[in-house]
Design a protein around this motif. Structure first.
Motif, mmCIF file in Angstrom:
data_model
loop_
_atom_site.group_PDB
_atom_site.id
_atom_site.type_symbol
_atom_site.label_atom_id
_atom_site.label_comp_id
_atom_site.label_asym_id
_atom_site.label_seq_id
_atom_site.Cartn_x
_atom_site.Cartn_y
_atom_site.Cartn_z
ATOM 1 N N PRO A 155 -30.262 -64.156 56.124
ATOM 2 C CA PRO A 155 -30.702 -63.729 57.455
ATOM 3 C C PRO A 155 -31.377 -62.357 57.431
ATOM 4 N N GLY A 156 -32.478 -62.253 58.157
ATOM 5 C CA GLY A 156 -33.182 -60.984 58.272
ATOM 6 C C GLY A 156 -34.082 -60.641 57.107
ATOM 7 N N ALA A 157 -34.060 -61.434 56.037
ATOM 8 C CA ALA A 157 -34.917 -61.159 54.884
ATOM 9 C C ALA A 157 -36.353 -61.557 55.203
ATOM 10 N N PRO A 158 -37.339 -60.921 54.568
ATOM 11 C CA PRO A 158 -38.733 -61.343 54.738
ATOM 12 C C PRO A 158 -38.971 -62.654 53.983
ATOM 13 N N ALA A 159 -38.707 -63.768 54.660
ATOM 14 C CA ALA A 159 -38.640 -65.062 53.975
ATOM 15 C C ALA A 159 -39.948 -65.419 53.289
ATOM 16 N N GLY A 160 -41.077 -65.175 53.968
ATOM 17 C CA GLY A 160 -42.357 -65.515 53.356
ATOM 18 C C GLY A 160 -42.614 -64.717 52.093
ATOM 19 N N ARG A 161 -42.257 -63.436 52.129
ATOM 20 C CA ARG A 161 -42.477 -62.612 50.941
ATOM 21 C C ARG A 161 -41.566 -63.047 49.798
ATOM 22 N N VAL A 162 -40.296 -63.322 50.106
ATOM 23 C CA VAL A 162 -39.377 -63.763 49.059
ATOM 24 C C VAL A 162 -39.867 -65.068 48.448
ATOM 25 N N GLN A 163 -40.284 -66.024 49.287
ATOM 26 C CA GLN A 163 -40.762 -67.292 48.756
ATOM 27 C C GLN A 163 -42.015 -67.088 47.901
ATOM 28 N N GLY A 164 -42.892 -66.163 48.306
ATOM 29 C CA GLY A 164 -44.071 -65.868 47.506
ATOM 30 C C GLY A 164 -43.719 -65.275 46.154
ATOM 31 N N LEU A 165 -42.692 -64.437 46.108
ATOM 32 C CA LEU A 165 -42.274 -63.842 44.839
ATOM 33 C C LEU A 165 -41.609 -64.863 43.923
ATOM 34 N N LEU A 166 -41.047 -65.915 44.494
ATOM 35 C CA LEU A 166 -40.475 -66.994 43.688
ATOM 36 C C LEU A 166 -41.549 -67.914 43.112
ATOM 37 N N ALA A 167 -42.722 -67.968 43.758
ATOM 38 C CA ALA A 167 -43.741 -68.971 43.428
ATOM 39 C C ALA A 167 -44.205 -68.966 41.979
ATOM 40 N N HIS B 10 -41.211 -73.201 34.075
ATOM 41 C CA HIS B 10 -40.957 -73.031 32.645
ATOM 42 C C HIS B 10 -39.583 -72.388 32.532
ATOM 43 N N PRO B 11 -38.966 -72.391 31.350
ATOM 44 C CA PRO B 11 -37.627 -71.807 31.228
ATOM 45 C C PRO B 11 -37.600 -70.366 31.723
ATOM 46 N N VAL B 12 -36.601 -70.066 32.548
ATOM 47 C CA VAL B 12 -36.555 -68.771 33.202
ATOM 48 C C VAL B 12 -35.101 -68.405 33.460
ATOM 49 N N SER B 13 -34.814 -67.115 33.469
ATOM 50 C CA SER B 13 -33.495 -66.616 33.851
ATOM 51 C C SER B 13 -33.472 -66.391 35.352
ATOM 52 N N ALA B 14 -32.727 -67.223 36.068
ATOM 53 C CA ALA B 14 -32.616 -67.046 37.511
ATOM 54 C C ALA B 14 -32.035 -65.681 37.849
ATOM 55 N N ARG B 15 -31.099 -65.202 37.025
ATOM 56 C CA ARG B 15 -30.521 -63.873 37.261
ATOM 57 C C ARG B 15 -31.611 -62.799 37.254
ATOM 58 N N ASP B 16 -32.523 -62.864 36.269
ATOM 59 C CA ASP B 16 -33.569 -61.860 36.169
ATOM 60 C C ASP B 16 -34.563 -61.977 37.318
ATOM 61 N N VAL B 17 -34.916 -63.203 37.693
ATOM 62 C CA VAL B 17 -35.836 -63.397 38.811
ATOM 63 C C VAL B 17 -35.229 -62.822 40.092
ATOM 64 N N LYS B 18 -33.977 -63.150 40.342
ATOM 65 C CA LYS B 18 -33.294 -62.669 41.553
ATOM 66 C C LYS B 18 -33.222 -61.147 41.570
ATOM 67 N N ARG C 265 -35.011 -58.591 44.335
ATOM 68 C CA ARG C 265 -34.221 -57.619 45.094
ATOM 69 C C ARG C 265 -34.730 -56.197 44.861
ATOM 70 N N ASP C 266 -35.106 -55.891 43.632
ATOM 71 C CA ASP C 266 -35.644 -54.556 43.342
ATOM 72 C C ASP C 266 -36.969 -54.329 44.059
ATOM 73 N N ARG C 267 -37.800 -55.355 44.121
ATOM 74 C CA ARG C 267 -39.109 -55.219 44.773
ATOM 75 C C ARG C 267 -38.955 -54.965 46.269
ATOM 76 N N ILE C 268 -38.016 -55.650 46.897
ATOM 77 C CA ILE C 268 -37.880 -55.581 48.352
ATOM 78 C C ILE C 268 -36.970 -54.445 48.776
ATOM 79 N N GLY C 269 -35.997 -54.125 47.938
ATOM 80 C CA GLY C 269 -34.988 -53.141 48.306
ATOM 81 C C GLY C 269 -33.782 -53.841 48.893
ATOM 82 N N SER C 270 -32.590 -53.462 48.418
ATOM 83 C CA SER C 270 -31.388 -54.147 48.875
ATOM 84 C C SER C 270 -30.181 -53.263 48.638
ATOM 85 N N ASP C 271 -29.052 -53.690 49.202
ATOM 86 C CA ASP C 271 -27.793 -53.043 48.889
ATOM 87 C C ASP C 271 -26.808 -54.125 48.453
#
Length: 275
Positions: free
Chosen positions: A128-140, A192-200, A204-210
């Motif tokens: 909730p409250g996250a910039p959903a479009g931006r997060v989805q774009g960063l996952l793409a 392709h093979p990816v670390s979900a931990r690293d992507v996540k 979070r670092d790009r957007i800023g989080s606590d």
């Protein structure tokens, strides 16, 4: 991973390995009808795997031998909660003995790297409250979106996503945040093979989080990825996706889980274990 893992690995990751083993063996039709025994450090690990899967222990196809990392009262309680259909939650208070809270703290703390084998399917929940479009774009760049849905979570959903969350204040803050507005749930396929931990972590670092308002829930191990899809899309949809995208990799994951959980490799002539 081969052979016996160190105790620190098991304390941190055995519950997740058990969850992955249960789901991959059921989805591939290789569940052993109670002839296999998995070894986990304590009874709350077995409960966690059953609760996360939404399946009672009797439906998993395996037996579980838990170590002595909990008092007798907790061992009995965890076994009863795991045996219920569906598995039940012990509530948000850790209890007077402290076993549950100590176990949960280990699961929530940093620990040895897991070295999980790859999984193609995953799920992202944009909070909730996250910039959903931006997060989805960063996952793409990393994932194809197979399906998307929006919904508002309930407290029961947060329990299923985070069974290891304990302490009334901790749980209340998480519930208030996670149920405060709509979330976007994405079923994903890795490009392709990816670390979900690293992507996540990178998002979070790009957007800023606590520690609490961190925008994105995304499992970092195969078992929880499959469990999350089952929770939000149902086991029928998960089964179809698994047949299409996961069967080629499931055997290597099952071998990994057997090594981690002390399970003998299956054989056509193997007799049921003595019990």
């Amino acid at each position: 991973m081969t052979g016996r893992e160190p105790d620190g690995w098991a304390a941190k990751h055995a519950a997740k390995a058990l969850l992955g083993y249960v789901l991959d063996s059921l989805l591939t039709g290789t569940a052993a009808d109670g002839r296999e025994t998995a070894v986990v450090p304590g009874p709350w690990d077995a409960w966690w795997a059953c609760y996360r899967a939404g399946l009672p222990l009797s439906a998993t196809g395996i037996r579980v031998r838990a170590g002595g990392s909990a008092c007798p009262a907790c061992a009995g309680s965890a076994a009863a909660l795991a045996a219920a259909e569906p598995p039940r939650h012990p509530g948000t208070e850790p209890g007077p003995c402290g076993c549950l809270l100590r176990w949960a703290a280990v699961l929530r703390s940093p620990g040895p790297p897991a070295g999980w084998p790859p999984v193609a399917l995953s799920l992202a929940l944009i909070k909730p409250g996250a910039p959903a479009g931006r997060v989805q774009g960063l996952l793409a760049p990393w994932f194809e979106v197979l399906s998307a849905r929006e919904l508002t979570l309930t407290a029961a959903d947060t329990r299923r996503l985070y069974p290891e969350a304990y302490g009334a204040g901790y749980v209340a803050d998480r519930d208030a945040y996670m149920t405060s507005g709509p979330v976007r749930v994405l079923t994903l396929l890795a490009r392709h093979p990816v670390s979900a931990r690293d992507v996540k972590a990178g998002i979070r670092d790009r957007i800023g989080s606590d520690a609490l308002r961190n925008h994105l829930h995304m499992p970092d191990n195969p078992g929880e990825a499959l469990a999350d899809i089952a929770h939000f899309a149902g086991y029928g949809e998960l089964a179809g996706l698994h047949r299409r995208y996961e069967r080629d990799q499931a055997a290597s994951r099952l071998a990994f889980y057997r090594a981690a959980l002390g399970i003998s490799a299956p054989g056509a002539d193997r007799l049921p274990a003595a019990g």
